[in-house]
Design an enzyme around this catalytic site. Structure first.
Site, PDB file in Angstrom:
ATOM      1  N   GLU A   1      37.570  47.684 -50.839  1.00 54.33           N
ATOM      2  CA  GLU A   1      37.843  48.175 -52.201  1.00 54.33           C
ATOM      3  C   GLU A   1      39.354  48.301 -52.445  1.00 54.33           C
ATOM      4  O   GLU A   1      39.846  47.966 -53.524  1.00 54.33           O
ATOM      5  CB  GLU A   1      37.145  49.525 -52.401  1.00 54.33           C
ATOM      6  CG  GLU A   1      35.623  49.368 -52.423  1.00 54.33           C
ATOM      7  CD  GLU A   1      34.885  50.696 -52.360  1.00 54.33           C
ATOM      8  OE1 GLU A   1      35.232  51.536 -51.502  1.00 54.33           O
ATOM      9  OE2 GLU A   1      33.961  50.896 -53.162  1.00 54.33           O
TER      10      GLU A   1
ATOM     11  N   ALA B   1      36.605  54.347 -45.748  1.00 57.06           N
ATOM     12  CA  ALA B   1      36.873  55.788 -45.778  1.00 57.06           C
ATOM     13  C   ALA B   1      36.653  56.346 -44.379  1.00 57.06           C
ATOM     14  O   ALA B   1      35.883  55.784 -43.596  1.00 57.06           O
ATOM     15  CB  ALA B   1      35.926  56.456 -46.774  1.00 57.06           C
TER      16      ALA B   1
ATOM     17  N   GLU C   1      28.746  50.498 -46.677  1.00 55.77           N
ATOM     18  CA  GLU C   1      28.516  51.929 -46.888  1.00 55.77           C
ATOM     19  C   GLU C   1      27.059  52.334 -46.712  1.00 55.77           C
ATOM     20  O   GLU C   1      26.749  53.367 -46.123  1.00 55.77           O
ATOM     21  CB  GLU C   1      28.981  52.352 -48.300  1.00 55.77           C
ATOM     22  CG  GLU C   1      30.486  52.388 -48.468  1.00 55.77           C
ATOM     23  CD  GLU C   1      31.086  51.080 -48.943  1.00 55.77           C
ATOM     24  OE1 GLU C   1      30.460  50.026 -48.751  1.00 55.77           O
ATOM     25  OE2 GLU C   1      32.202  51.127 -49.500  1.00 55.77           O
TER      26      GLU C   1
ATOM     27  N   GLY D   1      35.784  51.161 -48.161  1.00 56.12           N
ATOM     28  CA  GLY D   1      37.004  51.493 -48.899  1.00 56.12           C
ATOM     29  C   GLY D   1      38.145  50.534 -48.606  1.00 56.12           C
ATOM     30  O   GLY D   1      39.038  50.370 -49.432  1.00 56.12           O
TER      31      GLY D   1
HETATM   32  C1  HXC Z   1      36.436  56.744 -39.075  1.00 58.21           C
HETATM   33  C2  HXC Z   1      36.426  54.826 -37.812  1.00 58.21           C
HETATM   34  C3  HXC Z   1      35.979  54.069 -38.928  1.00 58.21           C
HETATM   35  C4  HXC Z   1      35.771  54.758 -40.152  1.00 58.21           C
HETATM   36  C5  HXC Z   1      36.188  52.748 -37.248  1.00 58.21           C
HETATM   37  N1  HXC Z   1      36.549  53.971 -36.798  1.00 58.21           N
HETATM   38  N2  HXC Z   1      35.822  52.778 -38.530  1.00 58.21           N
HETATM   39  N3  HXC Z   1      36.651  56.143 -37.884  1.00 58.21           N
HETATM   40  N4  HXC Z   1      35.989  56.086 -40.174  1.00 58.21           N
HETATM   41  N5  HXC Z   1      35.377  54.123 -41.278  1.00 58.21           N
HETATM   42  C6  HXC Z   1      36.989  54.339 -35.438  1.00 58.21           C
HETATM   43  C7  HXC Z   1      35.814  54.383 -34.469  1.00 58.21           C
HETATM   44  O1  HXC Z   1      35.157  55.619 -34.558  1.00 58.21           O
HETATM   45  C8  HXC Z   1      36.540  54.201 -33.159  1.00 58.21           C
HETATM   46  O2  HXC Z   1      37.146  55.422 -32.788  1.00 58.21           O
HETATM   47  C9  HXC Z   1      37.652  53.227 -33.505  1.00 58.21           C
HETATM   48  O3  HXC Z   1      37.824  53.322 -34.920  1.00 58.21           O
HETATM   49  C10 HXC Z   1      37.288  51.786 -33.158  1.00 58.21           C
HETATM   50  O4  HXC Z   1      36.048  51.469 -33.769  1.00 58.21           O
HETATM   51  P1  HXC Z   1      34.778  50.937 -32.938  1.00 58.21           P
HETATM   52  O5  HXC Z   1      33.583  51.281 -33.722  1.00 58.21           O
HETATM   53  O6  HXC Z   1      34.827  51.419 -31.544  1.00 58.21           O
HETATM   54  O7  HXC Z   1      35.063  49.371 -32.950  1.00 58.21           O
HETATM   55  P2  HXC Z   1      33.981  48.198 -32.951  1.00 58.21           P
HETATM   56  O8  HXC Z   1      32.894  48.474 -31.962  1.00 58.21           O
HETATM   57  O9  HXC Z   1      34.762  46.938 -32.792  1.00 58.21           O
HETATM   58  O10 HXC Z   1      33.313  48.209 -34.384  1.00 58.21           O
HETATM   59  C11 HXC Z   1      34.105  47.939 -35.540  1.00 58.21           C
HETATM   60  C12 HXC Z   1      33.315  48.322 -36.821  1.00 58.21           C
HETATM   61  C13 HXC Z   1      32.849  49.779 -36.716  1.00 58.21           C
HETATM   62  C14 HXC Z   1      32.121  47.383 -36.976  1.00 58.21           C
HETATM   63  C15 HXC Z   1      34.262  48.114 -37.974  1.00 58.21           C
HETATM   64  O11 HXC Z   1      33.974  50.601 -36.353  1.00 58.21           O
HETATM   65  C16 HXC Z   1      32.290  50.298 -38.013  1.00 58.21           C
HETATM   66  O12 HXC Z   1      31.154  49.995 -38.354  1.00 58.21           O
HETATM   67  N6  HXC Z   1      33.073  51.126 -38.727  1.00 58.21           N
HETATM   68  C17 HXC Z   1      32.628  51.753 -39.950  1.00 58.21           C
HETATM   69  C18 HXC Z   1      32.711  50.772 -41.112  1.00 58.21           C
HETATM   70  C19 HXC Z   1      32.126  51.378 -42.381  1.00 58.21           C
HETATM   71  O13 HXC Z   1      30.958  51.743 -42.425  1.00 58.21           O
HETATM   72  N7  HXC Z   1      32.958  51.551 -43.401  1.00 58.21           N
HETATM   73  C20 HXC Z   1      32.581  52.153 -44.685  1.00 58.21           C
HETATM   74  C21 HXC Z   1      32.873  53.622 -44.658  1.00 58.21           C
HETATM   75  S1  HXC Z   1      32.346  54.434 -46.164  1.00 58.21           S
HETATM   76  P3  HXC Z   1      36.912  56.089 -31.337  1.00 58.21           P
HETATM   77  O14 HXC Z   1      37.609  57.406 -31.441  1.00 58.21           O
HETATM   78  O15 HXC Z   1      35.465  56.177 -31.139  1.00 58.21           O
HETATM   79  O16 HXC Z   1      37.585  55.126 -30.407  1.00 58.21           O
HETATM   80  C22 HXC Z   1      33.482  54.014 -47.336  1.00 58.21           C
HETATM   81  C23 HXC Z   1      33.349  54.465 -48.784  1.00 58.21           C
HETATM   82  C24 HXC Z   1      32.753  55.774 -48.959  1.00 58.21           C
HETATM   83  O17 HXC Z   1      34.402  53.321 -47.093  1.00 58.21           O
HETATM   84  C25 HXC Z   1      32.786  56.220 -50.403  1.00 58.21           C
HETATM   85  C26 HXC Z   1      31.935  57.405 -50.639  1.00 58.21           C
HETATM   86  C27 HXC Z   1      31.988  57.929 -52.035  1.00 58.21           C
END
Ligand code: HXC
Length: 258
Positions: free
Chosen positions: A112, A65, A132, A109
């Site tokens: 998922e 997400a 998450e 997500g």
């Molecule tokens: C928004 C995201 C994103 C996300 C990555 N980006 N994941 N933006 N939401 N989920 C963006 C970063 O901000 C960044 O933008 C660009 O993508 C590249 O990511 P980096 O972090 O710079 O890359 P890297 O260092 O290689 O790390 C990759 C990664 C990390 C390990 C995947 O991006 C990460 O941890 N992402 C989040 C993963 C996560 O937690 N997902 C679950 C979300 S919650 P900029 O602009 O800075 O370049 C979910 C369910 C929620 O899914 C349900 C609730 C009810």
């Protein structure tokens, strides 16, 4: 011209859908999920398409997400706009098969979404996770449920509680994915498999998918009963007769999807 956030290419009888927001690792924003819903509905309603493939552009399938979009969302908003339920589960509503071709990171997500598809093929570079909890939320698009059913309690619990990522090989070992492919062969192979499915009798394929899905919802005896009822109805299809005739005549069947 601006690139579409979700690309839909028609490859013969296959709809190839690509999440196309690589600069944000295909994070599942409202705009992206609306576009994905449109693409899936288009394929579902197009009689020329028999199977869909869902993949991601760049190094991610989807990194979950959109955390930035979620950051200021209140409980009242999440509840009243029916966040996730509104249209994230469109893949599960498709009666035609949807294959996830996981090209890279499938997190939160994203994992998922892949699990909502009918089966997962992945690149050897793919990684899966439910991280998450590390960003102060919990899986909300079926992760705690579909992952447990797919890989069992112990591994699912570990993945959801720690947020660790799983390699493609581990994902294949535990049955999360059906096959791992060299990254540069993934899309061609996914489209090949999808074409093979699309060329079979569509009602037969849809009934088979429905029966497998049913196995996750009902006790075994009811599931078998459901399967048997559907299997009997296939005797009424022209394609059933064509399949048997083609076998006897040692030729390729020519299904008309009826
Ligand atoms: C928004 C995201 C994103 C996300 C990555 N980006 N994941 N933006 N939401 N989920 C963006 C970063 O901000 C960044 O933008 C660009 O993508 C590249 O990511 P980096 O972090 O710079 O890359 P890297 O260092 O290689 O790390 C990759 C990664 C990390 C390990 C995947 O991006 C990460 O941890 N992402 C989040 C993963 C996560 O937690 N997902 C679950 C979300 S919650 P900029 O602009 O800075 O370049 C979910 C369910 C929620 O899914 C349900 C609730 C009810």
């Amino acid at each position: 011209m601006k690139e579409p956030i979700v690309r839909l290419e028609i490859r013969g009888p296959v709809g190839l859908i690509t999440l196309n927001r690589p600069e944000a690792l295909n994070a599942l924003s409202t705009e992206l999920m609306d576009a994905l819903t449109d693409a899936l509905r288009k394929c579902e309603n197009d009689p020329a398409i028999g199977c869909m493939v869902l993949t991601g552009q760049g190094r991610a399938f989807a990194a979950g997400a959109d955390i930035k979009e979620m950051a200021n969302k209140t409980y009242a908003e999440a509840y009243s706009e029916n966040f996730i339920t509104r249209n994230w589960e469109e893949a599960t509503r498709c009666r035609k098969p949807v294959i996830a071709a996981v090209n890279g990171l499938a997190l939160g997500g994203g994992c998922e979404l892949a699990m909502m598809c009918d089966f997962i093929l992945c690149a050897d570079t793919a990684r899966f996770g439910q991280p998450e909890v590390k960003v102060g939320v919990m899986p909300g698009a079926g992760g705690t449920q579909r992952l447990s059913r797919s890989i069992g309690k112990s591994k699912a619990m570990e993945m959801c509680l720690t947020g660790r990522m799983m390699s493609a090989d581990e994902a294949e070992r535990c049955g999360l994915v059906s096959r791992v492919l060299p990254a540069d062969e993934l899309i061609d192979e996914a489209v090949r498999v999808a074409t093979q499915i699309a060329e079979l009798s569509r009602p037969m394929i849809m009934m088979t998918k429905e029966a497998v899905d049913r196995s996750f919802e009902v006790p075994l005896s009811e599931g078998v009963r459901f399967e048997r009822r559907l299997a009997h109805t296939t005797f009424a299809l022209e394609d059933h007769k064509e399949g048997a005739a083609a076998f006897a005549e040692k030729r390729k069947p020519n299904f008309h999807h009826r």
